[in-house]
Design an enzyme around this catalytic site. Sequence first.
Site, PDB file in Angstrom:
ATOM      1  N   ASP A  22       0.825  -1.210   0.000  1.00 28.51           N
ATOM      2  CA  ASP A  22       0.000   0.000   0.000  1.00 28.51           C
ATOM      3  C   ASP A  22       0.858   1.259   0.000  1.00 28.51           C
ATOM      4  O   ASP A  22       1.994   1.240   0.480  1.00 28.51           O
ATOM      5  CB  ASP A  22      -0.899  -0.035   1.252  1.00 28.51           C
ATOM      6  N   GLY A  25       0.375   5.425  -4.401  1.00 29.66           N
ATOM      7  CA  GLY A  25      -0.217   6.692  -4.849  1.00 29.66           C
ATOM      8  C   GLY A  25       0.286   7.855  -4.004  1.00 29.66           C
ATOM      9  O   GLY A  25       0.734   8.884  -4.536  1.00 29.66           O
ATOM     10  N   HIS A  39       3.456   3.307  -8.671  1.00 25.49           N
ATOM     11  CA  HIS A  39       3.358   1.881  -9.023  1.00 25.49           C
ATOM     12  C   HIS A  39       4.648   1.417  -9.705  1.00 25.49           C
ATOM     13  O   HIS A  39       5.153   0.330  -9.428  1.00 25.49           O
ATOM     14  CB  HIS A  39       2.170   1.634  -9.952  1.00 25.49           C
ATOM     15  N   TRP A  71     -10.723  -2.214  -9.790  1.00 24.23           N
ATOM     16  CA  TRP A  71     -11.356  -2.008 -11.109  1.00 24.23           C
ATOM     17  C   TRP A  71     -12.094  -0.676 -11.137  1.00 24.23           C
ATOM     18  O   TRP A  71     -12.356  -0.120 -12.194  1.00 24.23           O
ATOM     19  CB  TRP A  71     -12.336  -3.143 -11.443  1.00 24.23           C
ATOM     20  N   LEU A 133      10.885 -20.758  -4.042  1.00 22.48           N
ATOM     21  CA  LEU A 133       9.776 -19.895  -3.612  1.00 22.48           C
ATOM     22  C   LEU A 133       8.586 -19.962  -4.576  1.00 22.48           C
ATOM     23  O   LEU A 133       8.765 -19.967  -5.789  1.00 22.48           O
ATOM     24  CB  LEU A 133      10.289 -18.443  -3.553  1.00 22.48           C
TER      25      LEU A 133
HETATM   26  C1  FPP Z   1      -1.413   0.195  -3.643  1.00 23.98           C
HETATM   27  O1  FPP Z   1      -1.047   1.549  -3.644  1.00 23.98           O
HETATM   28  C2  FPP Z   1      -0.807  -0.568  -4.729  1.00 23.98           C
HETATM   29  C3  FPP Z   1      -1.471  -1.180  -5.737  1.00 23.98           C
HETATM   30  C4  FPP Z   1      -2.929  -1.093  -5.882  1.00 23.98           C
HETATM   31  C5  FPP Z   1      -0.793  -1.920  -6.814  1.00 23.98           C
HETATM   32  C6  FPP Z   1       0.516  -2.562  -6.526  1.00 23.98           C
HETATM   33  C7  FPP Z   1       1.169  -2.802  -7.805  1.00 23.98           C
HETATM   34  C8  FPP Z   1       2.491  -2.761  -8.061  1.00 23.98           C
HETATM   35  C9  FPP Z   1       3.532  -2.514  -7.026  1.00 23.98           C
HETATM   36  C10 FPP Z   1       2.898  -2.935  -9.467  1.00 23.98           C
HETATM   37  C11 FPP Z   1       3.668  -4.130  -9.835  1.00 23.98           C
HETATM   38  C12 FPP Z   1       3.323  -5.392  -9.195  1.00 23.98           C
HETATM   39  C13 FPP Z   1       3.820  -6.596  -9.568  1.00 23.98           C
HETATM   40  C14 FPP Z   1       3.436  -7.792  -8.755  1.00 23.98           C
HETATM   41  C15 FPP Z   1       4.698  -6.794 -10.716  1.00 23.98           C
HETATM   42  P1  FPP Z   1      -2.198   2.633  -3.749  1.00 23.98           P
HETATM   43  O2  FPP Z   1      -2.318   3.033  -5.178  1.00 23.98           O
HETATM   44  O3  FPP Z   1      -3.442   2.120  -3.126  1.00 23.98           O
HETATM   45  O4  FPP Z   1      -1.592   3.811  -2.910  1.00 23.98           O
HETATM   46  P2  FPP Z   1      -2.398   4.886  -2.023  1.00 23.98           P
HETATM   47  O5  FPP Z   1      -3.040   4.107  -0.905  1.00 23.98           O
HETATM   48  O6  FPP Z   1      -1.302   5.779  -1.557  1.00 23.98           O
HETATM   49  O7  FPP Z   1      -3.376   5.547  -2.918  1.00 23.98           O
END
Ligand code: FPP
Length: 241
Positions: A22, A25, A39, A71, A133
């Site tokens: 988390d 963003g 990301h 989504w 793993l």
């Molecule tokens: C949460 O941060 C993160 C995600 C919803 C996506 C995680 C994805 C990656 C790290 C990309 C690559 C992954 C792999 C497995 C190759 P958020 O957007 O909810 O952050 P916020 O809470 O600050 O808004």
Amino acid sequence: MPSSKNLIDKNCLPKHIAIIMDGNGRWAKERGYERIYGHQNGVVSVRETTEAAAETGIDYLTLYAFSTENWGRPQKEVDALMELLVDTIEKETPTLNKNNVRLLTIGDLSRLPLNARGKLQKCIGETAKNTGLSLVLALSYSSRWEIVNAAKTIGQALLDGKIRVEEIDEQVFSDALTTKSIPDPDLMIRTSGEERISNFLLWQLAYSELYFTKKHWPDFRKEDFYQAIVDYQNRERRFGK
Ligand code: FPP
């Protein structure tokens, strides 16, 4: 500073670690960038964590990469995330093989774009024989979706006369989940200071130790992963006994 890696007791490692990645963003916004920049940098943390898990001898690492709720994000972010996920998987397949890592997924993959599904299946196939793993990506996953789905599967088996009501127990239910044959997580880590489960592995986390860190996911490094394991090893698990 000495690495926490040296403090890890190899004799009582968690078999399965699950992570809610988390804060991507917020990490990007704090630096004046679009969320996708967070990301993109989160991929570095995925690589570091996977490597650390493989080196430590962890059996299963589950990463919450895309929730059912995700989504609902702006289409531009959804598209960018999908592309990032699939491109990373495709690019990293040789490294996964080199490190004996097997890729698995949980979630409703039928909702993923066809090309994404194809590339994922390819990587799953190409790493299927690896014995180190198991890297489990939760994609288009939510626990309530999974539990409802399990109820439907068992209901159908009842209607088809394949099972009797008295035979439904925790094992039957576990086997109807997408995590069938994956042990329950011993440790769940969530980054960025939020202390919630957010529809992640509700059934499977019943007895897991929970570890929260204020760091945003793009700042999460091997040392943070080791610290979480050391913290876990200093806890006493009683399983309600
Ligand atoms: C949460 O941060 C993160 C995600 C919803 C996506 C995680 C994805 C990656 C790290 C990309 C690559 C992954 C792999 C497995 C190759 P958020 O957007 O909810 O952050 P916020 O809470 O600050 O808004």
